[in-house]
Write an enzyme that holds these catalytic residues in place. Structure first.
Site, short mmCIF file in Angstrom:
data_model
loop_
_atom_site.label_atom_id
_atom_site.label_comp_id
_atom_site.label_asym_id
_atom_site.label_seq_id
_atom_site.Cartn_x
_atom_site.Cartn_y
_atom_site.Cartn_z
N ARG A 89 42.86 0.14 10.83
CA ARG A 89 42.61 0.13 9.39
C ARG A 89 41.18 -0.29 9.09
O ARG A 89 40.50 -0.89 9.91
CB ARG A 89 43.58 -0.85 8.70
CG ARG A 89 43.36 -2.28 9.16
CD ARG A 89 43.98 -3.32 8.26
NE ARG A 89 43.85 -4.64 8.85
CZ ARG A 89 42.75 -5.38 8.81
NH1 ARG A 89 41.67 -4.94 8.21
NH2 ARG A 89 42.71 -6.58 9.38
N GLY A 90 40.75 -0.01 7.87
CA GLY A 90 39.46 -0.51 7.42
C GLY A 90 39.51 -2.01 7.19
O GLY A 90 40.58 -2.61 7.06
N GLY A 91 38.35 -2.63 7.14
CA GLY A 91 38.27 -4.05 6.82
C GLY A 91 38.04 -4.93 8.03
O GLY A 91 37.73 -4.46 9.12
N TYR A 95 45.37 -12.01 7.95
CA TYR A 95 46.55 -12.69 8.46
C TYR A 95 47.80 -12.03 7.92
O TYR A 95 47.85 -11.61 6.75
CB TYR A 95 46.54 -14.17 8.04
CG TYR A 95 47.87 -14.87 8.20
CD1 TYR A 95 48.31 -15.30 9.45
CD2 TYR A 95 48.71 -15.10 7.10
CE1 TYR A 95 49.54 -15.92 9.60
CE2 TYR A 95 49.94 -15.73 7.24
CZ TYR A 95 50.35 -16.13 8.50
OH TYR A 95 51.56 -16.75 8.65
N HIS A 96 48.83 -11.93 8.75
CA HIS A 96 50.16 -11.54 8.30
C HIS A 96 51.15 -12.59 8.78
O HIS A 96 51.00 -13.14 9.89
CB HIS A 96 50.57 -10.18 8.86
CG HIS A 96 49.76 -9.04 8.37
ND1 HIS A 96 49.39 -8.89 7.05
CD2 HIS A 96 49.24 -7.96 9.02
CE1 HIS A 96 48.67 -7.79 6.91
NE2 HIS A 96 48.57 -7.21 8.09
N ILE A 166 43.84 -5.32 0.97
CA ILE A 166 44.01 -3.88 1.09
C ILE A 166 43.26 -3.42 2.33
O ILE A 166 42.09 -3.76 2.51
CB ILE A 166 43.47 -3.14 -0.15
CG1 ILE A 166 44.26 -3.54 -1.40
CG2 ILE A 166 43.54 -1.62 0.06
CD1 ILE A 166 43.66 -2.97 -2.68
N GLY A 167 43.93 -2.66 3.17
CA GLY A 167 43.28 -2.07 4.34
C GLY A 167 44.00 -0.80 4.70
O GLY A 167 45.18 -0.83 5.08
N CYS A 196 38.89 -11.48 5.73
CA CYS A 196 38.12 -10.34 5.23
C CYS A 196 36.62 -10.62 5.20
O CYS A 196 35.88 -10.00 4.44
CB CYS A 196 38.61 -9.92 3.85
SG CYS A 196 40.35 -9.44 3.84
#
Length: 240
Positions: A89-91, A95-96, A166-167, A196
């Protein structure tokens, strides 16, 4: 300083040209990250090939860090704290973990708009519309991806905290990866990274803002706002 903002009433429309509803799936419990990514990428490929329909997949992951394509090694402060996964993904680093609603968004932009900027703006509007249902004003900032809230306390300088990341990635005009909304995660888990790549601002959640919101309530707000921005949805099975 507010550079630009969206409100729910002005949310851009990003509906399909044929009106076909996107699938809406919710996985219970914690979902393994590598397995979820593999399932997501397989579904995105099937969508591009025309053998599967669009899908928004809501889930939670166990605690982990992900490094997007722009991640800097110096932004990983505590590399031994949680598993670290490289992501297409972008970015940068994010953290998740439990209490954070991740939504993997697999949409066919050929049937919507082949416009990356408009798509990201639609994702922002989706999150902002969901937050508005809890009387939270989400805002966006030029140069800072994601959705932010202003924290104002009498006698204390105002500060801005990030409430949603957002990514996304596009392949053959099908999107995958997506958004992460902080409902009730352990905010101390963010301290192992520079989220980020932004050092001068913090992170927050709906519960941290004093709102006793459950994941189910957040899901309903996300689903209602998704309809406003992207069009109708229909129940679907998770791909994993």
């Amino acid at each position: 300083m507010l550079d630009r903002s969206l409100n729910h009433d002005a949310a851009p429309r990003f509906a399909r040209d044929d009106g076909v509803p996107a699938g809406w799936a919710v996985s219970p419990g914690l979902v393994d990250y590598p397995a979820a990514v593999a399932a997501m990428e397989a579904r995105a490929q099937a969508i591009a090939e025309g053998s599967a329909g669009e899908l928004v997949w809501l889930l939670e992951h166990p605690p982990l860090y992900t490094a997007g394509v722009s991640a800097k090694a110096s932004d990983l402060i505590d590399p031994d704290r949680f598993p670290v996964h490289r992501s297409a993904r972008g970015g940068q680093f994010t953290y998740h973990g439990p209490g954070q609603r991740v939504a993997y968004v697999m949409l066919d932009l050929t049937h919507r708009q082949r416009d990356v900027r408009a798509f990201v703006a639609a994702l922002e509007a989706w999150i902002i519309g969901a937050l508005a249902r809890f009387n939270v004003e989400g805002q966006i900032r030029d140069g800072r991806v994601g959705v932010w809230v202003e924290r104002r306390t009498p006698g204390v300088p105002a500060r801005e905290d990030k409430i949603a990341a957002i990514g996304v990635k596009l392949r053959r005009w099908v999107s995958f990866h997506g958004i992460a909304l902080n409902v009730e995660p352990d905010l101390t888990h963010f301290s192992g990274i520079v989220p980020c790549g932004v050092t001068e601002h913090g992170v927050t959640s709906l519960v941290d803002l004093g709102l006793p919101v459950t994941l189910d309530e957040a899901d309903e707000a996300l689903r209602a706002s998704f309809r406003d921005v992207f069009g109708e949805v229909q129940p679907a099975a998770p791909p994993l």
